[in-house]
Design a protein around this motif. Structure first.
Motif, mmCIF file in Angstrom:
data_model
loop_
_atom_site.group_PDB
_atom_site.id
_atom_site.type_symbol
_atom_site.label_atom_id
_atom_site.label_comp_id
_atom_site.label_asym_id
_atom_site.label_seq_id
_atom_site.Cartn_x
_atom_site.Cartn_y
_atom_site.Cartn_z
ATOM 1 N N LEU A 146 2.692 3.067 -1.837
ATOM 2 C CA LEU A 146 1.829 1.992 -1.350
ATOM 3 C C LEU A 146 2.672 0.810 -0.859
ATOM 4 O O LEU A 146 2.318 0.142 0.110
ATOM 5 N N ASP A 147 3.827 0.600 -1.480
ATOM 6 C CA ASP A 147 4.751 -0.423 -0.970
ATOM 7 C C ASP A 147 5.338 0.016 0.378
ATOM 8 O O ASP A 147 5.494 -0.799 1.293
ATOM 9 N N TRP A 148 5.679 1.287 0.495
ATOM 10 C CA TRP A 148 6.190 1.802 1.781
ATOM 11 C C TRP A 148 5.134 1.598 2.885
ATOM 12 O O TRP A 148 5.444 1.143 3.981
ATOM 13 N N LEU A 149 3.897 1.989 2.539
ATOM 14 C CA LEU A 149 2.826 1.847 3.534
ATOM 15 C C LEU A 149 2.648 0.377 3.926
ATOM 16 O O LEU A 149 2.431 0.068 5.101
ATOM 17 N N ALA A 150 2.718 -0.505 2.926
ATOM 18 C CA ALA A 150 2.569 -1.944 3.213
ATOM 19 C C ALA A 150 3.661 -2.399 4.178
ATOM 20 O O ALA A 150 3.421 -3.209 5.083
ATOM 21 N N SER A 161 4.108 -4.754 -4.695
ATOM 22 C CA SER A 161 4.182 -4.712 -6.159
ATOM 23 C C SER A 161 5.219 -5.671 -6.736
ATOM 24 O O SER A 161 5.145 -6.014 -7.913
ATOM 25 N N HIS A 162 6.201 -6.112 -5.911
ATOM 26 C CA HIS A 162 7.154 -7.074 -6.472
ATOM 27 C C HIS A 162 6.603 -8.499 -6.386
ATOM 28 O O HIS A 162 7.253 -9.443 -6.814
ATOM 29 N N HIS A 163 5.404 -8.656 -5.803
ATOM 30 C CA HIS A 163 4.685 -9.933 -5.879
ATOM 31 C C HIS A 163 3.544 -9.742 -6.892
ATOM 32 O O HIS A 163 3.574 -8.809 -7.681
ATOM 33 N N ALA A 164 2.523 -10.589 -6.809
ATOM 34 C CA ALA A 164 1.448 -10.491 -7.817
ATOM 35 C C ALA A 164 0.474 -9.356 -7.527
ATOM 36 O O ALA A 164 -0.349 -9.009 -8.364
ATOM 37 N N VAL A 340 -4.584 -5.098 -3.588
ATOM 38 C CA VAL A 340 -5.125 -6.390 -4.014
ATOM 39 C C VAL A 340 -3.978 -7.401 -4.031
ATOM 40 O O VAL A 340 -2.805 -7.031 -4.198
ATOM 41 N N ALA A 341 -4.343 -8.674 -3.872
ATOM 42 C CA ALA A 341 -3.331 -9.727 -3.902
ATOM 43 C C ALA A 341 -3.020 -10.139 -5.338
ATOM 44 O O ALA A 341 -1.963 -10.697 -5.614
ATOM 45 N N ASP A 342 -3.959 -9.880 -6.267
ATOM 46 C CA ASP A 342 -3.755 -10.272 -7.659
ATOM 47 C C ASP A 342 -4.147 -9.106 -8.568
ATOM 48 O O ASP A 342 -5.314 -8.919 -8.895
ATOM 49 N N ARG A 343 -3.154 -8.319 -8.956
ATOM 50 C CA ARG A 343 -3.470 -7.113 -9.741
ATOM 51 C C ARG A 343 -3.975 -7.467 -11.143
ATOM 52 O O ARG A 343 -4.752 -6.717 -11.740
ATOM 53 N N ALA A 344 -3.572 -8.635 -11.657
ATOM 54 C CA ALA A 344 -3.984 -9.006 -13.021
ATOM 55 C C ALA A 344 -5.502 -9.181 -13.090
ATOM 56 O O ALA A 344 -6.155 -8.756 -14.058
#
Ligand code: PLP
Length: 510
Positions: A146-150, A161-164, A340-344
């Motif tokens: 999903l990071d690759w796709l982003a 994923s290295h952000h929120a 999502v921008a905020d996984r929490a």
């Protein structure tokens, strides 16, 4: 394959302690599996090779497939060859061939060799990745994909994923919208939704009149109900959501004491691939504190091409975003990429921790448990097919596929424009062309012209060589030609145009 006979106290043959003879009806031996597996891959390769020999659309009447199947399951296991033979006898005649190069209906649902093989490996591994600990690779490959796709789509950093934020594979864009709606309500409730639910709180959902039906369905499932769904007016020229109309709808609901929860903007609407003004909508959402979900189910794949990334303008304001690699990015159904921008916030909304799932690494907070990012608990290793596709094609191969679809559609639109009898209804930048026979000066009755267009579609589809679907734009019957099947070449689009013009000549003959 069929299991061993019910009620037998013998272990299944092929298992430790069972007979070494591989009988019909037991587990396949490893060698048998190898042979059967090769036969299946050969079967798929032959099917792909022979696609053009089939009529695109299934011609079977309702119930024909049912009648071709026995009324009861077999008591004894059957030889694998018999099962394979029945694919040709029972299944293939009842198929609409979505991978056929003449398939131009709906939106594409394309697949590819790497996708099929990745899925096969996933099936063979048979892991269930509900928690990180139930198969760390299942979770971590997915996060990286999903990071690759982003990166490939150049999505805003906040989704990585290295952000929120972070991404997850859902089965479909519909599920992505449902999950976004649930978190949005959680946010709108100030965190009380988990206990209190949605009943009688007056939550509201906004999308344009062109938004996908799954938005209404998500509102129903979330307990908001259709009465809480606002279909915001669009610009009649572009069919894109009008920000001023969105603002008015929000104000009206707030004045009535309702609680606006989510706006779903669309990049590439289902009907005509209209693009909502995400940047302006995002500003309004920020001002009113409303969740913004962006649904780019089909058109999102276009952003692998830098020249088409303008269609994603304003995405940095979205709380969530999704697109379907299973539509136009050579990855077989099901595979929706949802960020999502905020996984929490997402995890807080959806997590439930029963004792039987508790484990030390989850408790440590060091890992992602994707069960908290979706509605079901269980999940299969879908990231493998994505991994195979992204590596098998590389960014260049994926861009070439999208560009090819866009070029074919744009060539087709040129032919339509060059023929006075036709009009292109809504020019889109992607691989869908909406078109119809124009109103003729001597045909005052719009309903009559709609009927002629409907007959045109019936005739083209009856040819068996192509399959197109329709929509209504401003109430008028409109044909849609969507390019995206992996084997579609210019000659197939040209054949479709020839069929269309021949049928039109017949129909318009005085
Ligand atoms: N959203 C849009 C804009 C669509 O075009 C579609 C399907 O065509 C969907 C959502 C639903 O897609 P899925 O089948 O992945 O739920």
């Amino acid at each position: 394959m069929a299991a061993h006979a019910q009620g037998s106290d013998q272990p299944p043959a092929g298992h430790p302690g069972g007979s070494d003879q591989p009988p019909a009806g037991g587990h396949l031996s490893t060698d048998e599996f190898r042979r059967a597996g090769h036969a299946v891959v050969d079967w798929i390769a032959d099917y792909w090779q022979s696609l053009e020999k089939h009529p695109v659309l299934a011609a079977t009447p309702p119930g024909a497939v049912t009648r071709a199947l026995p009324a009861a399951p077999p008591e004894q296991g059957e030889p694998f060859d018999a099962i394979l033979a029945d694919l040709d006898r029972v299944v293939v005649p009842g198929l609409t061939h979505w991978q056929h190069p003449g398939f131009f209906g709906y939106f594409p649902a394309n697949t590819s060799a790497p996708s099929v093989l990745g899925d096969l490996v996933s099936a063979g591994l048979g892991v269930q990745g509900m928690l990180w600990t139930t198969s760390p690779a299942c979770t971590e490959v997915e996060t990286v994909m999903l990071d690759w796709l982003a990166q490939l789509l150049d999505l805003p950093d906040r989704f990585r994923s290295h952000h929120a934020g972070g991404g997850v594979i859902q089965d479909s864009a519909s599920s992505a919208t449902l999950v976004a709606t649930l978190v949005a309500v959680h946010r709108a409730s100030g965190g009380t939704w988990r206990d209190a639910g949605t009943a009688s709180h007056g939550y509201t959902v906004y999308t344009s009149t062109q938004g996908h039906s799954s938005i209404e369905k998500a509102a129903r499932i979330a307990g908001i109900g259709e009465r809480g769904v606002r279909l915001v007016e669009v610009d009649p020229r572009t069919l894109a959501m009008r920000p001023d109309a969105l603002r008015s709808a929000l104000n009206a609901d707030l004045a009535a004491g309702r609680r606006p929860a989510i706006v779903v903007a669309t990049i590439g609407t289902t009907s005509t691939t209209a693009i909502d003004p995400v940047a302006e909508i995002g500003e309004i959402c920020a001002e009113y504190g409303v969740w913004l979900h962006v649904d780019a189910a089909y058109a999102g794949a276009a952003a692998v091409c830098p020249e088409l990334r303008w269609t994603h303008a304003g995405l940095e304001r979205a709380d969530s975003y999704c697109f379907d690699p299973h539509k136009w990015l050579l990855t077989g159904f099901d595979c929706d990429a949802f960020w999502v921008a905020d996984r929490a916030e997402l995890v807080e909304a959806l997590t439930v921790m029963p004792e039987y799932l508790r484990n030390a690494v989850t408790d440590s907070g060091a890992v992602v448990d994707y069960r908290d990012w979706q509605v079901p608990l269980g999940r299969r290793f879908r990231a493998l097919k994505l991994w195979f596709v992204l590596r098998g094609y590389g960014a260049q191969g994926l861009r070439a596929h999208v560009r090819c679809g866009v070029a074919h559609a744009s060539w087709f639109a040129e032919q339509v424009r060059a023929d006075d009898r036709f009009e292109v209804v809504t020019p889109g930048p992607f691989s869908l062309v909406c078109f119809r026979l124009r109103d003729q000066p001597n045909q005052a009755d719009a309903a009559l012209v709609d009927q002629v267009n409907e007959s045109l579609l019936d005739r083209i589809n009856a040819s068996g060589q192509v399959f197109l679907t329709h929509t209504r734009v401003d109430g008028r019957f409109t044909l849609r030609l969507a390019v995206g099947a992996p084997r579609t070449e210019r000659r197939h689009v040209a054949a479709a145009w020839e069929l269309i013009t021949d049928a039109a000549t017949d129909l318009l003959r005085p």
